[in-house]
Design a protein around this motif. Structure first.
Motif: not given
Length: 220
Positions: A111-116
């Motif tokens: 759910g983090s920006p990096a995961a996106q």
């Protein structure tokens, strides 16, 4: 007496004839009720509303079912094949702080920006300070040009403040925010890259600019 007998016979014959006619007429009337029975059609398949004789619950074979709209897929991004030492080189890390090195067992937080960015065929890596345990995370993706502006606009709507990145290539757009004690810089470059850099050590945009400039210089 003998002269009257023929008349008597005629009378008897007349009575018998009349009786026969009456009997035949009675038979004819009785037979007329059965020879042509009234036709009472059985209930049609739809007379009770179940078979659809009135079309209320039946499907017309000529009708074409409406098609379910298909969601528009996200345009395919360009996969990023950079390794950790190419996103932020060992020399650049050392110049920033010699105590930082690649973090063992690093994984993005769901759910983090990096995961996106990873979900967009990007990459993400972590570095850890061997003294303090602080972590710096850098993620890079290359979205399709069709929705590049969409992603940039979404970051702005998510409460990030647009910030200028000194000495960045012309056309670079940066956004910064601090949430839950972690500062995050999101950068959209003029050559189509989306970069996320975050750390608990970033309390203001300038804290991340040095790393951002180094990373942007490695994206060609």
């Amino acid at each position: 007496m003998s002269a009257a007998r023929p008349s008597a016979r005629l009378a008897v014959t007349f009575v018998l004839g009349a009786a026969t006619i009456a009997l035949l007429a009675g038979c004819s009337m009785a037979g007329g009720g059965t020879s042509a029975p009234s036709h009472s059609p059985s209930a049609s398949a739809g007379s009770d509303g179940s078979g659809g004789s009135d079309g209320s619950s039946s499907t017309d074979p000529s009708e074409t079912p409406s098609e379910t709209p298909t969601p528009t897929p996200t345009p395919t991004p360009t996969p990023v094949a950079l390794q950790q030492g190419q996103v932020w080189t060992a020399q650049q890390v050392y110049d920033y702080n010699p105590n930082f090195s690649p973090k063992p067992g690093y994984a993005v937080t769901a759910g983090s920006p990096a995961a996106q960015l990873v979900a967009l065929a990007g990459v993400s890596f972590g570095w850890v300070n061997q003294t303090s345990g602080d972590t710096i995370e850098v993620a890079v993706a290359h979205p399709n040009a069709q929705n590049f502006d969409q992603f940039s606009g979404q970051v702005a709507q998510d409460g990030y403040q647009q910030v200028p990145i000194d000495n960045a290539p012309q056309g670079t757009i940066g956004y910064f925010t601090v949430a839950d004690g972690v500062g995050t810089l999101q950068v959209f470059t003029n050559n189509g890259y989306w970069v996320v850099i975050d750390s608990a050590t970033f309390m203001e945009p300038g804290d991340s600019y040095r790393i951002a400039l180094a990373v942007l210089g490695n994206l060609h």
